[in-house]
Write an enzyme that holds these catalytic residues in place. Structure first.
Site, PDB file in Angstrom:
ATOM      1  N   ASP A 166     -77.075 -33.625  42.353  1.00  0.00           N
ATOM      2  CA  ASP A 166     -76.193 -34.402  41.483  1.00  0.00           C
ATOM      3  C   ASP A 166     -74.842 -33.689  41.392  1.00  0.00           C
ATOM      4  O   ASP A 166     -74.784 -32.462  41.274  1.00  0.00           O
ATOM      5  CB  ASP A 166     -76.803 -34.540  40.084  1.00  0.00           C
ATOM      6  CG  ASP A 166     -76.024 -35.512  39.219  1.00  0.00           C
ATOM      7  OD1 ASP A 166     -76.177 -36.727  39.425  1.00  0.00           O
ATOM      8  OD2 ASP A 166     -75.253 -35.064  38.342  1.00  0.00           O
ATOM      9  N   ASN A 174     -63.938 -39.002  37.803  1.00  0.00           N
ATOM     10  CA  ASN A 174     -63.613 -40.425  37.901  1.00  0.00           C
ATOM     11  C   ASN A 174     -62.648 -40.862  36.802  1.00  0.00           C
ATOM     12  O   ASN A 174     -61.708 -41.627  37.039  1.00  0.00           O
ATOM     13  CB  ASN A 174     -64.892 -41.265  37.824  1.00  0.00           C
ATOM     14  CG  ASN A 174     -65.449 -41.599  39.197  1.00  0.00           C
ATOM     15  OD1 ASN A 174     -64.779 -41.470  40.214  1.00  0.00           O
ATOM     16  ND2 ASN A 174     -66.696 -42.018  39.236  1.00  0.00           N
ATOM     17  N   HIS A 179     -61.745 -44.432  40.244  1.00  0.00           N
ATOM     18  CA  HIS A 179     -62.893 -44.593  41.138  1.00  0.00           C
ATOM     19  C   HIS A 179     -62.539 -44.514  42.624  1.00  0.00           C
ATOM     20  O   HIS A 179     -63.344 -43.988  43.408  1.00  0.00           O
ATOM     21  CB  HIS A 179     -63.604 -45.907  40.828  1.00  0.00           C
ATOM     22  CG  HIS A 179     -64.357 -45.866  39.527  1.00  0.00           C
ATOM     23  ND1 HIS A 179     -65.594 -45.283  39.396  1.00  0.00           N
ATOM     24  CD2 HIS A 179     -64.027 -46.311  38.287  1.00  0.00           C
ATOM     25  CE1 HIS A 179     -66.009 -45.387  38.151  1.00  0.00           C
ATOM     26  NE2 HIS A 179     -65.077 -46.001  37.455  1.00  0.00           N
ATOM     27  N   ASP A 183     -64.551 -42.112  45.046  1.00  0.00           N
ATOM     28  CA  ASP A 183     -65.253 -42.532  46.260  1.00  0.00           C
ATOM     29  C   ASP A 183     -64.900 -41.640  47.449  1.00  0.00           C
ATOM     30  O   ASP A 183     -65.755 -41.332  48.292  1.00  0.00           O
ATOM     31  CB  ASP A 183     -64.906 -43.982  46.594  1.00  0.00           C
ATOM     32  CG  ASP A 183     -65.579 -44.978  45.659  1.00  0.00           C
ATOM     33  OD1 ASP A 183     -66.479 -44.564  44.894  1.00  0.00           O
ATOM     34  OD2 ASP A 183     -65.193 -46.164  45.685  1.00  0.00           O
ATOM     35  N   GLU A 209     -73.690 -40.799  42.033  1.00  0.00           N
ATOM     36  CA  GLU A 209     -73.291 -39.484  42.556  1.00  0.00           C
ATOM     37  C   GLU A 209     -74.502 -38.593  42.815  1.00  0.00           C
ATOM     38  O   GLU A 209     -74.392 -37.372  42.877  1.00  0.00           O
ATOM     39  CB  GLU A 209     -72.331 -38.789  41.585  1.00  0.00           C
ATOM     40  CG  GLU A 209     -72.926 -38.364  40.252  1.00  0.00           C
ATOM     41  CD  GLU A 209     -72.843 -39.437  39.175  1.00  0.00           C
ATOM     42  OE1 GLU A 209     -72.892 -39.074  37.988  1.00  0.00           O
ATOM     43  OE2 GLU A 209     -72.716 -40.625  39.516  1.00  0.00           O
TER      44      GLU A 209
END
Length: 292
Positions: A166, A174, A179, A183, A209
């Protein structure tokens, strides 16, 4: 792009012939071996795009070798090229996982076309099995591959481990950069995980994630070392904007679990996931192993 081909045949002259036939196209890189026992080690050391293999080998039967390859490298196309072509042999090979069956002698043009068709089919299958953002295996494929590896671990009493990963403080990243930038980081991290992993490992995006890596033939001690190496590689990698995260670097937390016989794949995932959250609670940027 270069297409890397492994040619497996007990006759050196056939290996040399196939290498010469493919060299005329300018983009095949051919590695050959006459020893069937070396094949799995070669495939684990370096990635290949396709395998050309005879069914008659002195050290190991072609069917046994084909089964080993297709179980360990599900998406690697294997084309059987043999001088003993019968309908029964072709059917048996395709049922065992071969991508195609070609009878010797085979012209260079035909061999080239059969390789390209096998690669096209593999590419189509890969599109359906991969995550669109990271190009890693998607969650559905991960579950299927894990079921296969658990079955293999049970059947042959082989070690199997699972790593759950994680990204630490990803919500902060973010919220800070948006975002689209997040990404980009996930794509970069996916590339890093794939490059750091072994060719026999199965790397997947589990969701959001969170990532997962299936480690065949790997016991708990080795899996912990792999998890630690992943942590170190990610911490050292320069991600854009990571200086605004707590600690000033983007890091991951890792949970490791090793399969125990008579258990289930669901139990393995649960143990790895529990170990992952132990790593998060213990301060992040670390590895925790289930059972420790």
């Amino acid at each position: 792009m270069t297409t890397k081909v492994l040619v497996v045949d007990d006759e050196e002259v056939i290996c040399e012939l196939f290498a010469a036939m493919l060299s005329q196209y300018g983009y095949y890189q051919v590695v050959t071996t006459t020893d069937g026992h070396q094949v799995m080690d070669i495939l684990r050391r370096e990635p290949f795009d396709v395998v050309l293999m005879d069914m008659r080998m002195p050290a190991i039967t072609g069917s046994d070798l084909l089964r080993q390859i297709t179980q360990a490298f599900e998406e690697l196309p294997v084309i059987i090229v043999t001088g003993h072509g019968t309908i029964a042999a072709a059917v048996a090979s395709m049922q065992a996982g071969a991508a195609d069956f070609v009878t010797k002698p085979v012209p260079a043009a035909v061999l080239h076309i059969r390789i390209q068709k096998a690669l096209e089919h593999t590419h189509t299958r890969r599109l359906a099995s991969t995550d669109g953002l990271t190009e890693l295996y998607n969650h559905r494929t991960f579950q299927g591959r894990l079921a296969q590896e658990v079955d293999r671990a049970n059947r042959y009493a082989r070690p199997l481990s699972l790593v759950m990963i994680d990204v630490d403080h990803f919500k902060i990243y973010n919220d800070t950069y948006g975002h689209p930038q997040g990404d980009m980081v996930l794509r970069e991290l996916a590339y890093l995980l794939r490059e750091t992993s072994r060719t026999s490992d199965i790397v997947a995006r589990y969701g959001g994630e969170e990532f997962a890596i299936i480690l065949p033939e790997t016991d708990r001690v080795s899996a912990q070392k792999i998890g630690q190496r992943l942590c170190e590689q990610v911490e050292l990698h320069p991600f854009p904007g990571e200086e605004r995260l707590p600690g000033g670097t983007l890091t991951i937390s890792v949970g490791v679990a090793t399969y125990t016989r008579a258990s289930t794949k669901e139990a393995l995932v649960q143990r790895a996931d529990t170990a992952l959250y132990s790593a998060k609670r213990a301060g992040r940027n670390r590895v925790c192993v289930a059972g420790e």
